[in-house]
Design a protein around this motif. Structure first.
Motif, PDB file in Angstrom:
ATOM      1  N   SER A 121       0.793  -1.233   0.000  1.00  0.00           N
ATOM      2  CA  SER A 121       0.000   0.000   0.000  1.00  0.00           C
ATOM      3  C   SER A 121       0.823   1.280   0.000  1.00  0.00           C
ATOM      4  N   LEU A 122       2.131   1.192   0.238  1.00  0.00           N
ATOM      5  CA  LEU A 122       2.950   2.392   0.355  1.00  0.00           C
ATOM      6  C   LEU A 122       4.166   2.315  -0.562  1.00  0.00           C
ATOM      7  N   ALA A 123       4.547   3.477  -1.111  1.00  0.00           N
ATOM      8  CA  ALA A 123       5.732   3.559  -1.951  1.00  0.00           C
ATOM      9  C   ALA A 123       6.353   4.942  -1.817  1.00  0.00           C
ATOM     10  N   ILE A 124       7.662   5.002  -2.048  1.00  0.00           N
ATOM     11  CA  ILE A 124       8.358   6.273  -2.175  1.00  0.00           C
ATOM     12  C   ILE A 124       8.350   6.663  -3.648  1.00  0.00           C
ATOM     13  N   PHE A 125       8.013   7.925  -3.936  1.00  0.00           N
ATOM     14  CA  PHE A 125       8.039   8.384  -5.318  1.00  0.00           C
ATOM     15  C   PHE A 125       8.670   9.765  -5.385  1.00  0.00           C
ATOM     16  N   GLY A 126       9.529   9.960  -6.376  1.00  0.00           N
ATOM     17  CA  GLY A 126      10.139  11.259  -6.604  1.00  0.00           C
ATOM     18  C   GLY A 126      10.334  11.511  -8.080  1.00  0.00           C
ATOM     19  N   GLU A 127      10.396  12.786  -8.444  1.00  0.00           N
ATOM     20  CA  GLU A 127      10.497  13.164  -9.854  1.00  0.00           C
ATOM     21  C   GLU A 127      11.225  14.502  -9.955  1.00  0.00           C
ATOM     22  N   THR A 128      12.044  14.660 -11.007  1.00  0.00           N
ATOM     23  CA  THR A 128      12.722  15.929 -11.240  1.00  0.00           C
ATOM     24  C   THR A 128      12.796  16.215 -12.725  1.00  0.00           C
ATOM     25  N   ASN A 129      12.815  17.494 -13.073  1.00  0.00           N
ATOM     26  CA  ASN A 129      13.003  17.910 -14.460  1.00  0.00           C
ATOM     27  C   ASN A 129      13.795  19.209 -14.456  1.00  0.00           C
ATOM     28  N   ILE A 130      14.829  19.266 -15.297  1.00  0.00           N
ATOM     29  CA  ILE A 130      15.730  20.416 -15.336  1.00  0.00           C
ATOM     30  C   ILE A 130      15.859  20.893 -16.770  1.00  0.00           C
ATOM     31  N   ILE A 131      15.583  22.171 -16.995  1.00  0.00           N
ATOM     32  CA  ILE A 131      15.784  22.809 -18.289  1.00  0.00           C
ATOM     33  C   ILE A 131      17.017  23.694 -18.185  1.00  0.00           C
ATOM     34  N   THR A 132      17.973  23.472 -19.064  1.00  0.00           N
ATOM     35  CA  THR A 132      19.207  24.243 -19.049  1.00  0.00           C
ATOM     36  C   THR A 132      19.028  25.555 -19.816  1.00  0.00           C
ATOM     37  N   PRO A 133      19.931  26.537 -19.572  1.00  0.00           N
ATOM     38  CA  PRO A 133      20.949  26.566 -18.524  1.00  0.00           C
ATOM     39  C   PRO A 133      20.318  26.720 -17.146  1.00  0.00           C
ATOM     40  N   ILE A 134      20.918  26.124 -16.155  1.00  0.00           N
ATOM     41  CA  ILE A 134      20.299  26.044 -14.840  1.00  0.00           C
ATOM     42  C   ILE A 134      20.082  27.422 -14.226  1.00  0.00           C
TER      43      ILE A 134
END
Length: 291
Positions: A232-245
């Protein structure tokens, strides 16, 4: 991959007890997430970043069973505070609240192909109130039981005009993006994905230093991870990077997801699992244009 899950003991019995797609209930493909969220985008006018919390709910349901077409609907609230003191020093807002809604259709085929289209709505309370929209279109293909490739296009549908400070008129709009992704399903039932792509031009204007030429099309990259802890439980993460930072985007969140239908170990693999995450700063970056 439809409806399957495979991993070592002691959780195989829980996997076997998961309802199959022909008996899916209202909440079998529902998840609720609480996460920490951090964001820096062109809409921050070059002098700000925000951090805070996110609460998300996403649901997938069959719409046309004979065709295997599903519908997904989700909503998310992101409430953040400024991570830089510049806005406070110039008398601007000290935080940002965003309300996202995602609604669309998808289909997973026995051939391994899948497609989906959703519309994302954003209402934002920042240095002014803004309403933005974008379309997301995705196609994926299962190379085998453990690897999937896909492409996602993000296209703005409408933008909005507001005011920064006392009299600086600005336009906010979502940034068009094209992403190419590879997802891997591990034997532990963890999932990881990485993607690369291109983003449309974005403004490099700065509230302190003034006007600057827009940055042309930019390289982007991102990743996500889903790690089931229990059925019933999970760790979830997400990232998105548009350059130049320094002028592009740096967006990420990490949190805990609860699956009322105990489908954490088969997440994203059921025929009617939502094909898209609910929109967030990670998937709906906002550009700023000084008018």
């Amino acid at each position: 991959m439809n409806g399957s899950c495979e991993y070592d003991e002691p959780w195989q019995a829980a996997c076997d007890a998961v309802p199959r797609d022909d008996s899916i209930g209202w909440f079998d493909e529902l998840y609720i997430r609480l996460a920490f969220d951090g964001s820096k985008q062109p809409q921050d006018f070059g002098v700000n970043a925000v951090a805070g919390g996110q609460a998300t709910m996403n649901l997938g349901l069959p719409l046309l069973r004979q065709a295997g077409i599903g519908i997904q609907a989700g909503t998310s609230i992101t409430a953040t505070s400024n991570a830089v003191r510049v806005y406070e020093l110039v008398g601007e807002t000290t935080g940002r609240t965003q309300s996202f809604t995602t609604l669309g259709l998808f289909q997973r085929l026995d051939s391994g192909w899948a497609w989906g289209v959703v519309h994302d709505f954003l209402h934002e309370d920042y240095y002014d109130d803004f309403n933005l929209g974008q379309w997301r279109i995705r196609s994926t293909y299962d190379l085998n039981d453990y690897n999937q490739i896909g492409v996602t296009a993000m296209l703005r549908s409408y933008d909005d005009i507001g005011t920064f400070g006392a009299a600086t008129n600005v336009r906010l709009k979502s940034i068009d993006q094209l992403q190419f992704a590879w997802r891997h399903y591990w034997q532990s039932s963890a999932q990881t994905a990485i993607w690369v792509g291109l983003a449309d031009e974005h403004s490099e204007d700065n509230a302190v230093t003034g006007f600057a030429p827009a940055k042309d099309e930019s390289f982007l990259f991102g990743a996500d991870v889903l790690m089931p802890l229990t059925p019933s439980l999970a760790i979830f993460g997400e990232t998105n990077i548009i350059t130049p930072i320094d002028t592009g985007t740096v967006d990420a969140y990490l949190g805990i997801q609860w699956y009322p239908g105990s489908r954490a170990y088969s997440a994203r693999r059921g025929r009617y699992s939502p094909l898209f995450e609910v929109a967030s700063p990670v998937s709906m970056a906002a550009d700023l244009i000084r008018l």
